[in-house]
Design a protein around this motif. Structure first.
Motif, PDB file in Angstrom:
ATOM      1  N   VAL A  22       5.817  -3.422  -6.104  1.00 48.71           N
ATOM      2  CA  VAL A  22       4.656  -2.551  -6.321  1.00 48.71           C
ATOM      3  C   VAL A  22       3.494  -3.361  -6.871  1.00 48.71           C
ATOM      4  CG1 VAL A  22       3.771  -0.498  -7.474  1.00 48.71           C
ATOM      5  CG2 VAL A  22       6.170  -0.574  -6.738  1.00 48.71           C
ATOM      6  N   GLY A  23       2.351  -3.176  -6.245  1.00 46.70           N
ATOM      7  CA  GLY A  23       1.119  -3.776  -6.746  1.00 46.70           C
ATOM      8  C   GLY A  23       0.228  -2.719  -7.373  1.00 46.70           C
ATOM      9  N   ILE A  24      -0.420  -3.064  -8.465  1.00 41.72           N
ATOM     10  CA  ILE A  24      -1.338  -2.152  -9.158  1.00 41.72           C
ATOM     11  C   ILE A  24      -2.727  -2.781  -9.163  1.00 41.72           C
ATOM     12  CG2 ILE A  24      -1.886  -0.989 -11.337  1.00 41.72           C
ATOM     13  CD1 ILE A  24       1.087  -1.125 -12.049  1.00 41.72           C
ATOM     14  N   LEU A  25      -3.690  -2.043  -8.631  1.00 46.31           N
ATOM     15  CA  LEU A  25      -5.085  -2.499  -8.639  1.00 46.31           C
ATOM     16  C   LEU A  25      -5.859  -1.680  -9.660  1.00 46.31           C
ATOM     17  CD1 LEU A  25      -7.560  -4.016  -7.550  1.00 46.31           C
ATOM     18  CD2 LEU A  25      -7.770  -2.233  -5.788  1.00 46.31           C
ATOM     19  N   ILE A  61     -11.881  -5.007  -1.558  1.00 47.12           N
ATOM     20  CA  ILE A  61     -11.194  -5.316  -0.297  1.00 47.12           C
ATOM     21  C   ILE A  61     -10.272  -6.513  -0.483  1.00 47.12           C
ATOM     22  CG2 ILE A  61     -11.512  -6.158   2.066  1.00 47.12           C
ATOM     23  CD1 ILE A  61     -14.137  -4.519   2.124  1.00 47.12           C
ATOM     24  N   ASP A  62     -10.783  -7.573  -1.105  1.00 46.92           N
ATOM     25  CA  ASP A  62      -9.984  -8.781  -1.306  1.00 46.92           C
ATOM     26  C   ASP A  62      -8.734  -8.488  -2.135  1.00 46.92           C
ATOM     27  OD1 ASP A  62     -11.819 -10.238   0.143  1.00 46.92           O
ATOM     28  OD2 ASP A  62     -12.851 -11.054  -1.621  1.00 46.92           O
ATOM     29  N   ALA A  63      -8.900  -7.700  -3.189  1.00 44.96           N
ATOM     30  CA  ALA A  63      -7.765  -7.391  -4.066  1.00 44.96           C
ATOM     31  C   ALA A  63      -6.718  -6.557  -3.332  1.00 44.96           C
ATOM     32  CB  ALA A  63      -8.264  -6.665  -5.311  1.00 44.96           C
ATOM     33  N   LEU A  64      -7.184  -5.557  -2.570  1.00 43.36           N
ATOM     34  CA  LEU A  64      -6.241  -4.722  -1.818  1.00 43.36           C
ATOM     35  C   LEU A  64      -5.516  -5.535  -0.746  1.00 43.36           C
ATOM     36  CD1 LEU A  64      -8.160  -1.352  -1.331  1.00 43.36           C
ATOM     37  CD2 LEU A  64      -6.022  -1.695  -2.586  1.00 43.36           C
ATOM     38  N   ASP A  79       5.352  -3.395  -1.240  1.00 41.16           N
ATOM     39  CA  ASP A  79       5.710  -2.230  -0.426  1.00 41.16           C
ATOM     40  C   ASP A  79       4.849  -1.021  -0.770  1.00 41.16           C
ATOM     41  OD1 ASP A  79       8.170  -3.458   0.762  1.00 41.16           O
ATOM     42  OD2 ASP A  79       8.776  -3.498  -1.349  1.00 41.16           O
ATOM     43  N   VAL A  80       4.411  -0.965  -2.022  1.00 40.98           N
ATOM     44  CA  VAL A  80       3.574   0.140  -2.511  1.00 40.98           C
ATOM     45  C   VAL A  80       2.415  -0.458  -3.279  1.00 40.98           C
ATOM     46  CG1 VAL A  80       3.476   2.229  -3.941  1.00 40.98           C
ATOM     47  CG2 VAL A  80       5.592   1.663  -2.713  1.00 40.98           C
ATOM     48  N   VAL A  81       1.223   0.081  -3.069  1.00 38.10           N
ATOM     49  CA  VAL A  81       0.052  -0.327  -3.841  1.00 38.10           C
ATOM     50  C   VAL A  81      -0.533   0.906  -4.509  1.00 38.10           C
ATOM     51  CG1 VAL A  81      -2.296  -1.257  -3.751  1.00 38.10           C
ATOM     52  CG2 VAL A  81      -0.482  -2.316  -2.386  1.00 38.10           C
ATOM     53  N   LEU A  82      -0.698   0.823  -5.824  1.00 29.10           N
ATOM     54  CA  LEU A  82      -1.331   1.878  -6.601  1.00 29.10           C
ATOM     55  C   LEU A  82      -2.704   1.382  -7.033  1.00 29.10           C
ATOM     56  CD1 LEU A  82       1.651   2.802  -9.001  1.00 29.10           C
ATOM     57  CD2 LEU A  82       1.196   3.646  -6.685  1.00 29.10           C
ATOM     58  N   ALA A  83      -3.733   2.091  -6.615  1.00 23.72           N
ATOM     59  CA  ALA A  83      -5.092   1.758  -7.049  1.00 23.72           C
ATOM     60  C   ALA A  83      -5.507   2.764  -8.107  1.00 23.72           C
ATOM     61  CB  ALA A  83      -6.058   1.792  -5.868  1.00 23.72           C
ATOM     62  N   LEU A 106       2.703   1.532   1.567  1.00 25.29           N
ATOM     63  CA  LEU A 106       2.163   2.825   1.170  1.00 25.29           C
ATOM     64  C   LEU A 106       1.086   2.601   0.114  1.00 25.29           C
ATOM     65  CD1 LEU A 106       5.350   5.078   0.746  1.00 25.29           C
ATOM     66  CD2 LEU A 106       3.858   4.867   2.750  1.00 25.29           C
ATOM     67  N   TYR A 107       0.010   3.378   0.193  1.00 26.21           N
ATOM     68  CA  TYR A 107      -1.096   3.267  -0.751  1.00 26.21           C
ATOM     69  C   TYR A 107      -1.309   4.608  -1.449  1.00 26.21           C
ATOM     70  CZ  TYR A 107      -2.275  -0.867   2.050  1.00 26.21           C
ATOM     71  OH  TYR A 107      -2.232  -2.064   2.725  1.00 26.21           O
ATOM     72  N   PHE A 108      -1.417   4.555  -2.767  1.00 27.01           N
ATOM     73  CA  PHE A 108      -1.796   5.712  -3.562  1.00 27.01           C
ATOM     74  C   PHE A 108      -3.032   5.335  -4.357  1.00 27.01           C
ATOM     75  CE2 PHE A 108       2.713   6.277  -2.844  1.00 27.01           C
ATOM     76  CZ  PHE A 108       2.867   7.649  -2.653  1.00 27.01           C
ATOM     77  N   ALA A 109      -4.153   5.971  -4.053  1.00 28.27           N
ATOM     78  CA  ALA A 109      -5.358   5.784  -4.856  1.00 28.27           C
ATOM     79  C   ALA A 109      -5.384   6.887  -5.897  1.00 28.27           C
ATOM     80  CB  ALA A 109      -6.598   5.825  -3.977  1.00 28.27           C
ATOM     81  N   LEU A 110      -5.124   6.507  -7.142  1.00 31.97           N
ATOM     82  CA  LEU A 110      -5.000   7.460  -8.237  1.00 31.97           C
ATOM     83  C   LEU A 110      -6.320   7.598  -8.971  1.00 31.97           C
ATOM     84  CD1 LEU A 110      -1.636   6.060  -9.714  1.00 31.97           C
ATOM     85  CD2 LEU A 110      -1.918   7.853  -7.993  1.00 31.97           C
ATOM     86  N   PRO A 111      -6.577   8.777  -9.544  1.00 32.48           N
ATOM     87  CA  PRO A 111      -7.788   8.927 -10.361  1.00 32.48           C
ATOM     88  C   PRO A 111      -7.771   7.947 -11.526  1.00 32.48           C
ATOM     89  CG  PRO A 111      -6.737  11.061  -9.941  1.00 32.48           C
ATOM     90  CD  PRO A 111      -5.781  10.016  -9.485  1.00 32.48           C
ATOM     91  N   GLY A 112      -8.942   7.577 -11.978  1.00 33.37           N
ATOM     92  CA  GLY A 112      -9.025   6.636 -13.087  1.00 33.37           C
ATOM     93  C   GLY A 112      -8.748   7.248 -14.439  1.00 33.37           C
ATOM     94  N   ASN A 113      -9.040   8.541 -14.598  1.00 36.95           N
ATOM     95  CA  ASN A 113      -8.740   9.178 -15.881  1.00 36.95           C
ATOM     96  C   ASN A 113      -7.238   9.103 -16.147  1.00 36.95           C
ATOM     97  OD1 ASN A 113     -11.192  10.089 -17.053  1.00 36.95           O
ATOM     98  ND2 ASN A 113     -11.357  11.664 -15.478  1.00 36.95           N
ATOM     99  N   PRO A 114      -6.836   8.616 -17.316  1.00 33.68           N
ATOM    100  CA  PRO A 114      -5.421   8.314 -17.550  1.00 33.68           C
ATOM    101  C   PRO A 114      -4.475   9.488 -17.347  1.00 33.68           C
ATOM    102  CG  PRO A 114      -6.764   7.306 -19.255  1.00 33.68           C
ATOM    103  CD  PRO A 114      -7.678   8.190 -18.458  1.00 33.68           C
ATOM    104  N   ALA A 115      -4.798  10.662 -17.892  1.00 32.74           N
ATOM    105  CA  ALA A 115      -3.895  11.804 -17.750  1.00 32.74           C
ATOM    106  C   ALA A 115      -3.793  12.246 -16.296  1.00 32.74           C
ATOM    107  CB  ALA A 115      -4.361  12.963 -18.625  1.00 32.74           C
TER     108      ALA A 115
END
Length: 397
Positions: free
Chosen positions: A175-178, A229-232, A240-244, A289-298
């Motif tokens: 898993v990668g986290i951006l 783009i470069d980071a992604l 296998d999974v990237v969480l942004a 698989l890509y999940f772009a998550l909101p930036g607000n922590p909760a």
């Protein structure tokens, strides 16, 4: 914008099992078996005493308080085979091999020893009493653990007891986290006006590790399309999974959605009819698989538990992918406008569930105290104290 149920269905539909791998049993806790484990031996592999006492032939004990001569002793681990002489008893200990000819073990509490004689204060004695038969736990060639079993301490002990030291399991994802956001600085640095400490990477890493994910890569990108783009692209090559985290809303500096297009990810959905966590994006590349998550922590953590958590569960072979759900009475009245489903951080016990203060999307203190999420669909926008509500139990650890 799609519903919560639709979002979950699409994630499950587009998430595939990872390839199998072989792991050492001692390191297998949390993995799911990809293939049946067939026992190479019987357990026990010999007739075994389950008590400290005396091995006898049950037919030799014909009345209560009968005395028999003690013809020897068998300790646990002795490999020399011995036969029971008819009309005698053998001192035996828990786990020891039962002599040939012995049909029962009388526990020592039911005996009185006097020099070379033992009085048996038990009558009648059932054949096989206190003897573990060959294969009583598992027979050689039988399926010891079926594919789909989640391995834990008990299964590790069971497998090692059969001399099974490696098993085939479904792999854990890489898993990668951006992390995006120019306002973010690392904990430990001095905080200037207008800056905030970045915590989402640590929060998501701990959540992933609690699911057994060990291979985690964290990358940071400035609020710039090229850098995003470069980071992604970098994370896509090895994970296998990237969480942004962040950069997925509609601000002038939110570039994650556009960057995902540029790296060839196909968007499955964008925005879910829920609060918090509306600006969630789910996309799929050829192997990622890509999940772009909101930036607000909760918001980010709600989306992790409701959407990323089940995807990882499915990838690793679990059939029960989603958080455990139960119905509990709510401890107080609650209402909302009913435009979007709501997830409330809460504390649940066996009798009821209590929503916590601090439900804002940025507020993590309530998440730190929560052990559950209350899920209120828009059709249940007004609840009274005592009404049953759907509760999603958060994983421990």
């Amino acid at each position: 914008m799609i519903s919560v149920d639709e979002a979950k269905q699409k994630i499950v539909e587009h998430t595939m099992l990872l390839p199998d791998e072989s792991v050492k049993v001692i390191h297998s806790a949390g993995y799911v078996l990809a293939r049946d484990v067939v026992s190479p031996i019987s357990l026990p592999s010999f007739r075994q005493s389950s008590m400290d006492g005396y091995a006898v032939s049950h037919n030799d004990v014909v009345h209560d308080a009968q005395s028999l001569p003690v013809a020897g002793e068998v300790r646990a681990g002795e490999v020399i085979l011995r036969d029971l002489v008819p009309g005698t008893a053998v001192r035996i200990f828990t786990g020891a091999a039962v002599p040939e000819g012995a049909t029962a073990v009388v526990m020592q509490e039911h005996t009185i020893r006097s020099q070379d004689q033992v009085m048996i204060n038990e009558y009648p004695i059932a054949a096989g009493k206190n003897i573990r038969s060959v294969g009583q736990q598992i027979m050689k060639g039988s399926v010891a653990l079926p594919a789909g079993t989640t391995l834990g301490a008990g299964s590790v002990g069971f497998l090692m007891g059969m001399n099974v030291t490696e098993v085939s399991v479904h792999s854990m994802p890489k898993v990668g986290i951006l992390i995006t956001g120019d306002e973010l600085i690392r904990p430990g640095d001095d905080l200037l006006h207008g800056q905030v400490y970045e915590s989402n990477s640590s929060m998501l890493e701990v959540a992933l590790r609690s699911q057994g994910v060990k291979d985690i890569e964290i990358c940071y990108a400035s609020d710039d399309l090229g850098a995003t783009i470069d980071a992604l692209r970098q994370l896509s090559e090895t994970n296998d999974v990237v969480l942004a985290s962040g950069g997925i809303s509609v601000g002038d500096y939110d570039f994650v959605g556009k960057a995902l297009e540029m790296v060839g990810a196909d968007t499955i959905f964008y925005k879910v009819r829920q609060k918090p966590g509306k600006p969630l994006l789910f996309a799929k590349g050829s192997d990622t698989l890509y999940f772009a998550l909101p930036g607000n922590p909760a918001s980010s953590l709600v989306c992790y538990y409701e959407y990323v958590f089940p995807a990882i569960r499915k990838m690793t072979g679990h059939t029960d992918c989603f958080l455990r759900s139960i119905k509990l009475p709510i401890q107080n009245d609650y209402s909302f406008n009913g435009e979007r489903d709501e997830f409330l951080k809460a504390v649940a016990n066996e009798a009821e569930v209590m929503p916590l203060d601090g439900q804002e999307s940025f507020a993590l203190r309530s998440f730190a105290l929560a052990n559950a999420l209350i899920y209120l669909p828009s059709s249940q926008s007004v609840v009274k104290k005592g009404d049953l509500v759907e509760v999603h139990l958060l994983p421990l650890g």
